[in-house]
Design a protein around this motif. Structure first.
Motif, PDB file in Angstrom:
ATOM      1  N   GLU A   9       0.859  -1.184   0.000  1.00  6.04           N
ATOM      2  CA  GLU A   9       0.000   0.000   0.000  1.00  6.04           C
ATOM      3  C   GLU A   9       0.892   1.229   0.000  1.00  6.04           C
ATOM      4  O   GLU A   9       2.028   1.167   0.456  1.00  6.04           O
ATOM      5  CB  GLU A   9      -0.785   0.119   1.321  1.00  6.04           C
ATOM      6  CG  GLU A   9      -1.878  -0.869   1.568  1.00  6.04           C
ATOM      7  CD  GLU A   9      -2.254  -0.818   3.056  1.00  6.04           C
ATOM      8  OE1 GLU A   9      -2.855   0.196   3.486  1.00  6.04           O
ATOM      9  OE2 GLU A   9      -1.910  -1.774   3.764  1.00  6.04           O
ATOM     10  N   VAL A  10       0.314   2.349  -0.421  1.00  4.50           N
ATOM     11  CA  VAL A  10       1.005   3.629  -0.289  1.00  4.50           C
ATOM     12  C   VAL A  10       0.287   4.406   0.803  1.00  4.50           C
ATOM     13  O   VAL A  10      -0.940   4.509   0.800  1.00  4.50           O
ATOM     14  CB  VAL A  10       0.988   4.397  -1.622  1.00  4.50           C
ATOM     15  CG1 VAL A  10       1.571   5.795  -1.440  1.00  4.50           C
ATOM     16  CG2 VAL A  10       1.773   3.621  -2.678  1.00  4.50           C
ATOM     17  N   ARG A  11       1.035   4.921   1.784  1.00  2.00           N
ATOM     18  CA  ARG A  11       0.452   5.642   2.916  1.00  2.00           C
ATOM     19  C   ARG A  11       1.051   7.032   3.014  1.00  2.00           C
ATOM     20  O   ARG A  11       2.174   7.265   2.562  1.00  2.00           O
ATOM     21  CB  ARG A  11       0.734   4.901   4.237  1.00  2.00           C
ATOM     22  CG  ARG A  11       0.033   3.574   4.371  1.00  2.00           C
ATOM     23  CD  ARG A  11      -1.464   3.751   4.573  1.00  2.00           C
ATOM     24  NE  ARG A  11      -2.053   2.488   5.017  1.00  2.00           N
ATOM     25  CZ  ARG A  11      -2.299   2.188   6.282  1.00  2.00           C
ATOM     26  NH1 ARG A  11      -2.016   3.044   7.253  1.00  2.00           N
ATOM     27  NH2 ARG A  11      -2.824   1.022   6.595  1.00  2.00           N
ATOM     28  N   GLY A  12       0.313   7.928   3.691  1.00  3.97           N
ATOM     29  CA  GLY A  12       0.827   9.274   3.954  1.00  3.97           C
ATOM     30  C   GLY A  12       0.162  10.295   3.054  1.00  3.97           C
ATOM     31  O   GLY A  12      -0.490   9.936   2.076  1.00  3.97           O
ATOM     32  N   ASP A  13       0.304  11.577   3.419  1.00  6.25           N
ATOM     33  CA  ASP A  13      -0.392  12.586   2.621  1.00  6.25           C
ATOM     34  C   ASP A  13       0.515  13.701   2.116  1.00  6.25           C
ATOM     35  O   ASP A  13       0.068  14.617   1.467  1.00  6.25           O
ATOM     36  CB  ASP A  13      -1.577  13.167   3.406  1.00  6.25           C
ATOM     37  CG  ASP A  13      -1.180  13.479   4.842  1.00  6.25           C
ATOM     38  OD1 ASP A  13       0.035  13.658   5.092  1.00  6.25           O
ATOM     39  OD2 ASP A  13      -2.078  13.540   5.713  1.00  6.25           O
ATOM     40  N   GLY A  14       1.792  13.646   2.401  1.00  5.82           N
ATOM     41  CA  GLY A  14       2.702  14.687   1.895  1.00  5.82           C
ATOM     42  C   GLY A  14       3.023  14.439   0.424  1.00  5.82           C
ATOM     43  O   GLY A  14       2.509  13.499  -0.179  1.00  5.82           O
ATOM     44  N   PRO A  15       3.880  15.283  -0.125  1.00  2.77           N
ATOM     45  CA  PRO A  15       4.297  15.081  -1.506  1.00  2.77           C
ATOM     46  C   PRO A  15       5.093  13.777  -1.684  1.00  2.77           C
ATOM     47  O   PRO A  15       5.036  13.165  -2.745  1.00  2.77           O
ATOM     48  CB  PRO A  15       5.181  16.293  -1.810  1.00  2.77           C
ATOM     49  CG  PRO A  15       5.461  16.969  -0.504  1.00  2.77           C
ATOM     50  CD  PRO A  15       4.431  16.525   0.479  1.00  2.77           C
ATOM     51  N   ALA A  49      12.171   2.486  -6.773  1.00  6.46           N
ATOM     52  CA  ALA A  49      12.246   3.179  -8.070  1.00  6.46           C
ATOM     53  C   ALA A  49      11.191   4.274  -8.209  1.00  6.46           C
ATOM     54  O   ALA A  49      11.233   5.050  -9.158  1.00  6.46           O
ATOM     55  CB  ALA A  49      12.078   2.150  -9.191  1.00  6.46           C
ATOM     56  N   ASP A  50      10.254   4.343  -7.295  1.00  3.49           N
ATOM     57  CA  ASP A  50       9.109   5.260  -7.418  1.00  3.49           C
ATOM     58  C   ASP A  50       9.448   6.607  -6.763  1.00  3.49           C
ATOM     59  O   ASP A  50       9.602   6.692  -5.545  1.00  3.49           O
ATOM     60  CB  ASP A  50       7.907   4.593  -6.728  1.00  3.49           C
ATOM     61  CG  ASP A  50       6.647   5.436  -6.802  1.00  3.49           C
ATOM     62  OD1 ASP A  50       6.743   6.658  -7.064  1.00  3.49           O
ATOM     63  OD2 ASP A  50       5.563   4.870  -6.576  1.00  3.49           O
ATOM     64  N   ASP A  51       9.541   7.665  -7.572  1.00  2.00           N
ATOM     65  CA  ASP A  51       9.939   8.976  -7.049  1.00  2.00           C
ATOM     66  C   ASP A  51       8.949   9.552  -6.051  1.00  2.00           C
ATOM     67  O   ASP A  51       9.292  10.461  -5.287  1.00  2.00           O
ATOM     68  CB  ASP A  51      10.136   9.973  -8.196  1.00  2.00           C
ATOM     69  CG  ASP A  51      11.398   9.672  -8.977  1.00  2.00           C
ATOM     70  OD1 ASP A  51      12.327   9.049  -8.404  1.00  2.00           O
ATOM     71  OD2 ASP A  51      11.446  10.041 -10.169  1.00  2.00           O
ATOM     72  N   GLY A  52       7.734   9.053  -6.031  1.00  2.00           N
ATOM     73  CA  GLY A  52       6.745   9.550  -5.078  1.00  2.00           C
ATOM     74  C   GLY A  52       6.902   8.949  -3.686  1.00  2.00           C
ATOM     75  O   GLY A  52       6.218   9.340  -2.740  1.00  2.00           O
ATOM     76  N   ILE A  53       7.794   7.980  -3.551  1.00  2.00           N
ATOM     77  CA  ILE A  53       7.976   7.274  -2.273  1.00  2.00           C
ATOM     78  C   ILE A  53       9.291   7.703  -1.639  1.00  2.00           C
ATOM     79  O   ILE A  53      10.342   7.679  -2.289  1.00  2.00           O
ATOM     80  CB  ILE A  53       8.005   5.739  -2.504  1.00  2.00           C
ATOM     81  CG1 ILE A  53       6.684   5.244  -3.086  1.00  2.00           C
ATOM     82  CG2 ILE A  53       8.362   4.982  -1.226  1.00  2.00           C
ATOM     83  CD1 ILE A  53       5.502   5.296  -2.143  1.00  2.00           C
ATOM     84  N   GLY A  54       9.235   8.073  -0.338  1.00  2.00           N
ATOM     85  CA  GLY A  54      10.458   8.485   0.355  1.00  2.00           C
ATOM     86  C   GLY A  54      11.043   7.398   1.224  1.00  2.00           C
ATOM     87  O   GLY A  54      12.259   7.317   1.397  1.00  2.00           O
ATOM     88  N   CYS A  55      10.193   6.572   1.796  1.00  2.00           N
ATOM     89  CA  CYS A  55      10.599   5.565   2.785  1.00  2.00           C
ATOM     90  C   CYS A  55       9.745   4.325   2.619  1.00  2.00           C
ATOM     91  O   CYS A  55       8.633   4.404   2.112  1.00  2.00           O
ATOM     92  CB  CYS A  55      10.209   6.032   4.169  1.00  2.00           C
ATOM     93  SG  CYS A  55      11.422   6.740   5.145  1.00  2.00           S
ATOM     94  N   THR A 200       8.143  11.660   8.907  1.00  2.00           N
ATOM     95  CA  THR A 200       9.169  12.635   9.292  1.00  2.00           C
ATOM     96  C   THR A 200      10.330  12.585   8.312  1.00  2.00           C
ATOM     97  O   THR A 200      10.793  13.616   7.807  1.00  2.00           O
ATOM     98  CB  THR A 200       9.694  12.325  10.712  1.00  2.00           C
ATOM     99  OG1 THR A 200       8.599  12.396  11.613  1.00  2.00           O
ATOM    100  CG2 THR A 200      10.779  13.303  11.136  1.00  2.00           C
ATOM    101  N   ILE A 201      10.792  11.370   8.025  1.00  2.00           N
ATOM    102  CA  ILE A 201      11.927  11.216   7.102  1.00  2.00           C
ATOM    103  C   ILE A 201      11.545  11.734   5.711  1.00  2.00           C
ATOM    104  O   ILE A 201      12.334  12.409   5.046  1.00  2.00           O
ATOM    105  CB  ILE A 201      12.370   9.740   7.053  1.00  2.00           C
ATOM    106  CG1 ILE A 201      12.884   9.293   8.429  1.00  2.00           C
ATOM    107  CG2 ILE A 201      13.443   9.531   5.983  1.00  2.00           C
ATOM    108  CD1 ILE A 201      13.069   7.787   8.576  1.00  2.00           C
ATOM    109  N   ASN A 202      10.311  11.443   5.300  1.00  2.00           N
ATOM    110  CA  ASN A 202       9.850  11.877   3.975  1.00  2.00           C
ATOM    111  C   ASN A 202       9.897  13.396   3.817  1.00  2.00           C
ATOM    112  O   ASN A 202       9.992  13.904   2.704  1.00  2.00           O
ATOM    113  CB  ASN A 202       8.413  11.414   3.711  1.00  2.00           C
ATOM    114  CG  ASN A 202       8.321   9.916   3.525  1.00  2.00           C
ATOM    115  OD1 ASN A 202       9.309   9.269   3.216  1.00  2.00           O
ATOM    116  ND2 ASN A 202       7.130   9.365   3.714  1.00  2.00           N
TER     117      ASN A 202
END
Ligand code: HXC
Length: 262
Positions: A9-15, A49-55, A200-202
């Motif tokens: 799943e993808v979670r979170g609401d930031g960029p 590989a997904d630029d929208g994912i930080g962590c 936070t890391i994102n």
């Protein structure tokens, strides 16, 4: 979903968001078979590989992060078949190729290969229900994915020897004291806490996060890799012993093993 043994799943609401991977073979306490490890490898690389994912957050169920490599799959092996097949998917180490931070969120059992997988995460947040151990010795084998190398680095020689040689489990408090886990939280807060850390890391600069991870691992992981490769070969070698047959047969038939030391 394209996967059978994990959920993504993808979670979170930031960029920049968090990729959440949940190990999902609940009936087997998330025992790690090749299909699961191959799917995990694919999912990790896809998030990386997904630029929208930080962590990335890697978790299991309430009862088990993972109770180890899949024993029924290992039981019939001998030395040559283990050595030739590599016994355990090459994707066991895909997690080490991921450049983004990977947070392990561990509740319940993290045993054998499950503990080894957790130790390949960049840091571990544990639920107060977590139990860590390397009980391979009970099966007449040894760890095969870094347990003899990363555990002493994490908790020191004495505690690592104790855990590896006696097969006892340590609870979350002991794991935190030993330095294996970075924080312990109530079980019902585990995922929130891990996702909040990820968020936070994102929010920080990606080049900083990638380089911090790479540099910490340069001090920690680099020197271990040769001895992890040696460990894998000895792991294979033990499939040539009678005690491996006895240990795994005993587990599968729910009886105590009777080792002959050969
Ligand atoms: C396959 C497993 C499993 C495993 C548990 N199960 N661990 N199946 N592989 N590693 C299955 C059980 O057979 C059982 O299936 C179901 O999950 C529930 O487990 P129970 O034993 O009934 O539960 P409980 O009594 O609560 O005990 C939990 C447990 C115990 C303490 C975690 O299951 C256990 O000791 N498991 C083995 C742990 C272990 O030795 N791990 C190391 C594996 S070697 P049924 O069908 O009976 O319900 C390893 C090597 C790594 O990881 C090498 C590098 C890759």
């Amino acid at each position: 979903s394209q996967y059978e043994c994990i959920l993504t799943e993808v979670r979170g609401d930031g960029p920049r968001k968090t990729g959440l991977i949940t190990l999902n073979r609940p009936k087997q306490l998330n025992a790690l078979n090749d299909q699961l490890m191959d799917e995990l490898g694919q999912a990790l690389l896809a998030f990386d590989a997904d630029d929208g994912i930080g962590c990335i957050v890697l978790t299991g169920s309430e009862r088990a992060f993972a109770a180890g490599a899949d024993i029924p799959t290992m039981a019939p092996h001998n030395f040559m078949s283990a050595f030739k097949s590599g016994l355990i998917s090459k994707n066991w180490e895909t997690i080490l190729q991921v450049r983004k931070p990977v947070i392990g969120a561990v509740a319940g059992f993290a045993l054998g290969g499950g503990c080894e997988l957790a130790m390949m995460c960049d840091f571990i947040i544990a639920a107060d229900t977590a139990k860590f151990g390397q009980p391979e010795i009970k099966l007449g084998i040894i760890p095969g994915a870094g347990g003899t190398q990363r555990l002493p680095r994490a908790v020191g020689k004495s505690k690592a020897m104790d855990l590896l040689l006696t097969a006892r489990m340590m609870d979350a408090a002991e794991a935190e004291r030993g330095g294996l886990v970075s924080r312990v939280v109530p079980a019902d807060k585990l995922l929130d806490e891990a996702l909040a850390a990820a968020q936070t890391i994102n929010g920080f600069s990606a080049p900083s996060t990638l380089l911090i991870k790479e540099l910490v691992n340069r001090s920690f992981e680099g020197p271990l890799l040769d001895s992890v490769a040696v460990e894998r070969r000895y792991f294979h070698a033990l499939f040539g012993t009678e005690d491996q047959r006895e240990g795994m047969d005993a587990f599968l038939n729910k009886r105590a093993p009777n080792f002959q030391h050969r």
